[in-house]
Design a protein around this motif. Structure first.
Motif, short mmCIF file in Angstrom:
data_model
loop_
_atom_site.label_atom_id
_atom_site.label_comp_id
_atom_site.label_asym_id
_atom_site.label_seq_id
_atom_site.Cartn_x
_atom_site.Cartn_y
_atom_site.Cartn_z
N ILE A 21 -4.16 49.43 78.50
CA ILE A 21 -4.84 49.02 77.60
C ILE A 21 -3.57 47.31 77.17
CG2 ILE A 21 -3.45 48.95 74.71
CD1 ILE A 21 -4.32 51.66 74.71
N LEU A 22 -2.17 47.30 77.35
CA LEU A 22 -1.63 46.51 77.92
C LEU A 22 -2.65 44.77 78.57
CD1 LEU A 22 2.17 47.13 77.23
CD2 LEU A 22 0.34 46.22 75.46
N ILE A 23 -2.54 45.25 79.45
CA ILE A 23 -3.13 44.77 80.50
C ILE A 23 -4.70 43.97 80.52
CG2 ILE A 23 -4.37 44.18 83.32
CD1 ILE A 23 -1.92 46.53 84.00
N VAL A 24 -5.42 45.12 79.51
CA VAL A 24 -6.77 44.48 78.88
C VAL A 24 -6.75 43.76 77.99
CG1 VAL A 24 -8.86 45.29 77.89
CG2 VAL A 24 -7.77 46.42 79.47
N LEU A 25 -5.37 43.69 76.91
CA LEU A 25 -5.63 42.82 76.09
C LEU A 25 -5.05 41.26 76.15
CD1 LEU A 25 -3.25 45.35 73.17
CD2 LEU A 25 -5.89 43.86 73.35
N LEU A 26 -4.30 41.75 77.37
CA LEU A 26 -3.98 40.29 78.03
C LEU A 26 -4.48 39.20 78.70
CD1 LEU A 26 -1.69 38.39 79.23
CD2 LEU A 26 -1.11 39.66 80.95
N LEU A 27 -5.64 40.49 79.42
CA LEU A 27 -6.52 39.64 79.79
C LEU A 27 -7.61 39.14 78.68
CD1 LEU A 27 -7.72 41.70 82.66
CD2 LEU A 27 -7.12 39.80 83.14
N ILE A 28 -7.74 39.94 77.58
CA ILE A 28 -8.43 39.15 76.38
C ILE A 28 -7.63 37.70 75.86
CG2 ILE A 28 -9.37 39.38 74.32
CD1 ILE A 28 -9.59 42.88 75.53
N TRP A 29 -6.93 37.58 75.71
CA TRP A 29 -5.89 36.98 75.49
C TRP A 29 -5.77 35.42 76.23
CZ3 TRP A 29 0.48 36.16 76.13
CH2 TRP A 29 0.76 35.41 75.32
N LEU A 30 -5.61 35.46 77.58
CA LEU A 30 -6.32 34.40 78.65
C LEU A 30 -7.56 34.40 77.76
CD1 LEU A 30 -3.51 35.88 81.33
CD2 LEU A 30 -3.21 34.37 79.71
N THR A 31 -8.12 34.90 78.24
CA THR A 31 -10.11 34.39 77.92
C THR A 31 -10.02 33.57 76.80
OG1 THR A 31 -10.46 36.20 79.53
CG2 THR A 31 -12.29 35.20 78.33
N TYR A 32 -9.47 34.05 75.76
CA TYR A 32 -9.58 32.94 74.44
C TYR A 32 -8.87 32.37 74.40
CZ TYR A 32 -10.00 32.73 69.70
OH TYR A 32 -9.76 32.50 68.62
#
Length: 49
Positions: A21-32
């Protein structure tokens, strides 16, 4: 399977789920941030000529 083995197995399962979950949130944050052009990266690679 003993009770302590089940607790250890559950703890490892939840730890893995939390890490994913943390990895997915990090990827979403970086993409945004990348889409907004708001990436302040100090270690940017210089352009190669």
């Amino acid at each position: 399977m003993s009770d302590s083995d089940r607790k250890t197995s559950r703890a490892k399962t939840w730890l893995a789920i939390g890490a994913i979950i943390l990895i997915v949130l990090l990827l979403i944050w970086l993409t945004y941030a990348n889409l907004l052009g708001d990436t302040d990266v100090a270690a940017a690679l210089p352009p190669v000529f």
